[in-house]
Write a protein that holds these residues in place. Structure first.
Motif, PDB file in Angstrom:
ATOM      1  N   GLY A 119       0.791  -1.217   0.000  1.00 29.85           N
ATOM      2  CA  GLY A 119       0.000   0.000   0.000  1.00 29.85           C
ATOM      3  C   GLY A 119       0.826   1.270   0.000  1.00 29.85           C
ATOM      4  O   GLY A 119       0.385   2.304   0.504  1.00 29.85           O
ATOM      5  N   LEU A 120       2.020   1.231  -0.567  1.00 28.87           N
ATOM      6  CA  LEU A 120       2.880   2.412  -0.594  1.00 28.87           C
ATOM      7  C   LEU A 120       2.395   3.392  -1.663  1.00 28.87           C
ATOM      8  O   LEU A 120       1.866   2.986  -2.698  1.00 28.87           O
ATOM      9  CB  LEU A 120       4.323   2.008  -0.871  1.00 28.87           C
ATOM     10  CG  LEU A 120       4.949   1.020   0.112  1.00 28.87           C
ATOM     11  CD1 LEU A 120       6.424   0.801  -0.219  1.00 28.87           C
ATOM     12  CD2 LEU A 120       4.799   1.515   1.544  1.00 28.87           C
ATOM     13  N   PRO A 121       2.580   4.697  -1.432  1.00 31.55           N
ATOM     14  CA  PRO A 121       2.121   5.701  -2.401  1.00 31.55           C
ATOM     15  C   PRO A 121       3.062   5.782  -3.597  1.00 31.55           C
ATOM     16  O   PRO A 121       4.172   6.310  -3.503  1.00 31.55           O
ATOM     17  CB  PRO A 121       2.146   7.002  -1.579  1.00 31.55           C
ATOM     18  CG  PRO A 121       3.186   6.769  -0.530  1.00 31.55           C
ATOM     19  CD  PRO A 121       3.146   5.302  -0.206  1.00 31.55           C
ATOM     20  N   LEU A 122       2.629   5.238  -4.720  1.00 29.96           N
ATOM     21  CA  LEU A 122       3.449   5.195  -5.927  1.00 29.96           C
ATOM     22  C   LEU A 122       2.790   5.967  -7.058  1.00 29.96           C
ATOM     23  O   LEU A 122       1.561   6.033  -7.130  1.00 29.96           O
ATOM     24  CB  LEU A 122       3.637   3.745  -6.401  1.00 29.96           C
ATOM     25  CG  LEU A 122       4.350   2.743  -5.507  1.00 29.96           C
ATOM     26  CD1 LEU A 122       4.440   1.409  -6.232  1.00 29.96           C
ATOM     27  CD2 LEU A 122       5.734   3.227  -5.126  1.00 29.96           C
ATOM     28  N   PRO A 123       3.590   6.519  -7.976  1.00 30.83           N
ATOM     29  CA  PRO A 123       3.020   6.997  -9.231  1.00 30.83           C
ATOM     30  C   PRO A 123       2.594   5.792 -10.067  1.00 30.83           C
ATOM     31  O   PRO A 123       2.899   4.645  -9.708  1.00 30.83           O
ATOM     32  CB  PRO A 123       4.190   7.747  -9.880  1.00 30.83           C
ATOM     33  CG  PRO A 123       5.408   7.081  -9.316  1.00 30.83           C
ATOM     34  CD  PRO A 123       5.045   6.684  -7.905  1.00 30.83           C
ATOM     35  N   ALA A 124       1.902   6.038 -11.148  1.00 36.94           N
ATOM     36  CA  ALA A 124       1.464   4.936 -12.010  1.00 36.94           C
ATOM     37  C   ALA A 124       2.683   4.265 -12.642  1.00 36.94           C
ATOM     38  O   ALA A 124       3.454   4.903 -13.361  1.00 36.94           O
ATOM     39  CB  ALA A 124       0.531   5.454 -13.091  1.00 36.94           C
ATOM     40  N   LEU A 125       2.867   2.985 -12.348  1.00 37.47           N
ATOM     41  CA  LEU A 125       3.971   2.209 -12.906  1.00 37.47           C
ATOM     42  C   LEU A 125       3.391   0.961 -13.557  1.00 37.47           C
ATOM     43  O   LEU A 125       2.791   0.136 -12.874  1.00 37.47           O
ATOM     44  CB  LEU A 125       4.967   1.812 -11.811  1.00 37.47           C
ATOM     45  CG  LEU A 125       5.717   2.948 -11.113  1.00 37.47           C
ATOM     46  CD1 LEU A 125       6.518   2.412  -9.935  1.00 37.47           C
ATOM     47  CD2 LEU A 125       6.644   3.658 -12.093  1.00 37.47           C
ATOM     48  N   PRO A 126       3.552   0.799 -14.844  1.00 41.28           N
ATOM     49  CA  PRO A 126       2.960  -0.354 -15.521  1.00 41.28           C
ATOM     50  C   PRO A 126       3.703  -1.646 -15.221  1.00 41.28           C
ATOM     51  O   PRO A 126       4.891  -1.642 -14.897  1.00 41.28           O
ATOM     52  CB  PRO A 126       3.088   0.015 -17.003  1.00 41.28           C
ATOM     53  CG  PRO A 126       4.302   0.895 -17.062  1.00 41.28           C
ATOM     54  CD  PRO A 126       4.288   1.678 -15.777  1.00 41.28           C
ATOM     55  N   GLY A 127       2.979  -2.758 -15.328  1.00 39.06           N
ATOM     56  CA  GLY A 127       3.600  -4.069 -15.232  1.00 39.06           C
ATOM     57  C   GLY A 127       3.876  -4.532 -13.816  1.00 39.06           C
ATOM     58  O   GLY A 127       3.716  -3.796 -12.848  1.00 39.06           O
ATOM     59  N   GLU A 128       4.265  -5.799 -13.727  1.00 39.90           N
ATOM     60  CA  GLU A 128       4.598  -6.424 -12.449  1.00 39.90           C
ATOM     61  C   GLU A 128       6.089  -6.746 -12.415  1.00 39.90           C
ATOM     62  O   GLU A 128       6.740  -6.845 -13.457  1.00 39.90           O
ATOM     63  CB  GLU A 128       3.783  -7.711 -12.256  1.00 39.90           C
ATOM     64  CG  GLU A 128       2.279  -7.523 -12.355  1.00 39.90           C
ATOM     65  CD  GLU A 128       1.719  -6.593 -11.292  1.00 39.90           C
ATOM     66  OE1 GLU A 128       2.345  -6.460 -10.226  1.00 39.90           O
ATOM     67  OE2 GLU A 128       0.654  -5.994 -11.515  1.00 39.90           O
ATOM     68  N   HIS A 129       6.600  -6.928 -11.191  1.00 37.33           N
ATOM     69  CA  HIS A 129       8.026  -7.204 -11.009  1.00 37.33           C
ATOM     70  C   HIS A 129       8.205  -8.439 -10.124  1.00 37.33           C
ATOM     71  O   HIS A 129       7.575  -8.542  -9.068  1.00 37.33           O
ATOM     72  CB  HIS A 129       8.723  -6.013 -10.352  1.00 37.33           C
ATOM     73  CG  HIS A 129       8.783  -4.800 -11.220  1.00 37.33           C
ATOM     74  ND1 HIS A 129       9.931  -4.401 -11.863  1.00 37.33           N
ATOM     75  CD2 HIS A 129       7.825  -3.901 -11.555  1.00 37.33           C
ATOM     76  CE1 HIS A 129       9.688  -3.295 -12.554  1.00 37.33           C
ATOM     77  NE2 HIS A 129       8.419  -2.967 -12.371  1.00 37.33           N
ATOM     78  N   VAL A 130       9.079  -9.340 -10.572  1.00 39.85           N
ATOM     79  CA  VAL A 130       9.458 -10.489  -9.754  1.00 39.85           C
ATOM     80  C   VAL A 130      10.980 -10.563  -9.734  1.00 39.85           C
ATOM     81  O   VAL A 130      11.653 -10.059 -10.637  1.00 39.85           O
ATOM     82  CB  VAL A 130       8.868 -11.809 -10.292  1.00 39.85           C
ATOM     83  CG1 VAL A 130       7.349 -11.730 -10.391  1.00 39.85           C
ATOM     84  CG2 VAL A 130       9.472 -12.169 -11.638  1.00 39.85           C
ATOM     85  N   THR A 131      11.512 -11.194  -8.698  1.00 39.43           N
ATOM     86  CA  THR A 131      12.961 -11.398  -8.598  1.00 39.43           C
ATOM     87  C   THR A 131      13.242 -12.871  -8.388  1.00 39.43           C
ATOM     88  O   THR A 131      12.583 -13.519  -7.561  1.00 39.43           O
ATOM     89  CB  THR A 131      13.558 -10.575  -7.443  1.00 39.43           C
ATOM     90  OG1 THR A 131      13.400  -9.176  -7.721  1.00 39.43           O
ATOM     91  CG2 THR A 131      15.040 -10.866  -7.269  1.00 39.43           C
ATOM     92  N   VAL A 132      14.207 -13.392  -9.141  1.00 34.39           N
ATOM     93  CA  VAL A 132      14.623 -14.785  -8.993  1.00 34.39           C
ATOM     94  C   VAL A 132      16.022 -14.812  -8.381  1.00 34.39           C
ATOM     95  O   VAL A 132      16.732 -13.804  -8.379  1.00 34.39           O
ATOM     96  CB  VAL A 132      14.613 -15.530 -10.349  1.00 34.39           C
ATOM     97  CG1 VAL A 132      13.197 -15.587 -10.910  1.00 34.39           C
ATOM     98  CG2 VAL A 132      15.546 -14.844 -11.351  1.00 34.39           C
ATOM     99  N   MET A 133      16.405 -15.975  -7.891  1.00 35.05           N
ATOM    100  CA  MET A 133      17.678 -16.098  -7.186  1.00 35.05           C
ATOM    101  C   MET A 133      18.786 -16.717  -8.035  1.00 35.05           C
ATOM    102  O   MET A 133      19.898 -16.924  -7.551  1.00 35.05           O
ATOM    103  CB  MET A 133      17.481 -16.932  -5.911  1.00 35.05           C
ATOM    104  CG  MET A 133      16.432 -16.356  -4.964  1.00 35.05           C
ATOM    105  SD  MET A 133      16.796 -14.669  -4.442  1.00 35.05           S
ATOM    106  CE  MET A 133      18.310 -14.907  -3.517  1.00 35.05           C
TER     107      MET A 133
END
Length: 324
Positions: free
Chosen positions: A92-106
């Motif tokens: 719930g952090l206040p962000l500007p509009a950012l498209p897409g999703e982000h994942v991180t792999v190891m």
């Protein structure tokens, strides 16, 4: 299952598999759907929504940040986690509009491309679990966001974090001090501007406009008033030594009659005590930031605040370009 289900929602229907009922309310792959007996034609129908290539969920499921994160992670290794903007939206952090999703792999071998998903790779990470979904730890997420956000937007996030958890500022400072790699330097720069007690993102923006122009930093939400009368009032930003207040007036203040009347009353009282109050709205920050700084600068000079520069630093223009 056939069409005789009537008004029953798709996500409430159990489809038998060899193991346990197939949960349509959580993101699933095309392969999993076919194995559970869902035909390709039905999968393409109105009962399902395609979230990514080969990833679906029942159409009546609310697409919350958590559902979107789970969908993004569906085709990645079990050690992968939601990160960057995706993790921030879950928090719930206040962000500007950012498209897409982000994942991180190891591991690099676990990286692959999916439309609408940005895949990062980290050698080490600190992860928490939210409703069964692996998500970046808050402090790590702040550094991740430094690769996506501007300085001012990142300070907005930092102010929000320490308002929600004032005791978390120390953890954030320790994590950023030790961080290396992408975002680490930018995170440390932003953290130097983070302050406790900030009530809204627009208050942060107004303060950053002032500071980046090279003006002395005002105090945040300082209590102002006479101790003998026990009549203290809190204002967004102020310089007590010269009795100057700067406030951001959001739209909600105009929409609520009682709030508007209360603001008028307290501003009249503060004028009676010899204070000067400057009130700004959104356009003063986004559209005409130069005019806003001129108004503040004139008052700081007129009231003889020490260390006020004769000329404003042009640094503010990089972050508040304004609009004609």
């Amino acid at each position: 299952m056939n069409a005789s289900a009537g008004s029953e929602s798709v996500s409430d229907v159990d489809i038998e598999s060899d193991e346990e009922p197939f949960d349509l309310s959580r993101p699933f792959t095309r392969k999993q759907a076919l194995a559970a007996g869902i035909t390709p034609n039905r999968l393409r129908g109105p009962g399902f929504v395609r979230l990514h290539t080969g990833v679906f969920v029942a159409a009546d499921v609310e697409l919350t940040p958590l559902i979107r994160a789970e969908a993004a992670l569906t085709t990645y290794a079990d050690t992968a986690f939601a990160s960057h903007a995706t993790a921030a939206r879950i928090s719930g952090l206040p962000l500007p509009a950012l498209p897409g999703e982000h994942v991180t792999v190891m591991a690099q071998k676990d990286r692959h491309r999916i439309g609408g998903v940005v895949c990062h790779c980290a050698l080490k990470a600190e992860v928490r679990t939210v409703a069964g979904v692996r998500v970046s730890l808050i402090e790590q997420n702040f550094v991740e966001l430094a690769t996506l956000l501007t300085l001012v937007d990142l300070v907005v996030v930092g102010d929000h974090l320490v308002r929600k958890n004032p005791n978390g500022l120390g953890r954030l400072q320790r994590h950023c001090a030790q961080a290396t790699g992408p975002g680490a330097a930018a995170a440390r720069q932003a953290l130097a501007y983070v302050r406790t007690g900030v009530d809204s993102p627009m208050e942060t923006r107004l303060r950053m406009l002032i500071v980046l122009a090279g003006l002395p930093e005002p105090l945040v939400n300082q209590l102002v008033g006479e101790e003998s009368e026990l009549d203290f009032r809190k204002y967004d930003l102020c310089w007590p030594a010269i009795k100057l207040i700067v406030e951001y007036d959001g739209r909600q203040h105009v929409e609520r009659q009682e709030q508007w009347e209360s603001d008028i009353d307290r501003r009249e009282k503060i004028d009676d005590d010899g204070w000067r109050i400057l009130v700004f709205i959104a356009k003063d920050i986004y559209t005409t930031p130069g005019n806003t700084l001129d108004r503040i600068h004139r008052q700081l000079v007129a009231r003889r605040l020490p260390d006020v520069p004769t000329h404003l630093s042009p640094q503010w223009q990089l972050h508040f370009p304004g609009r004609p």
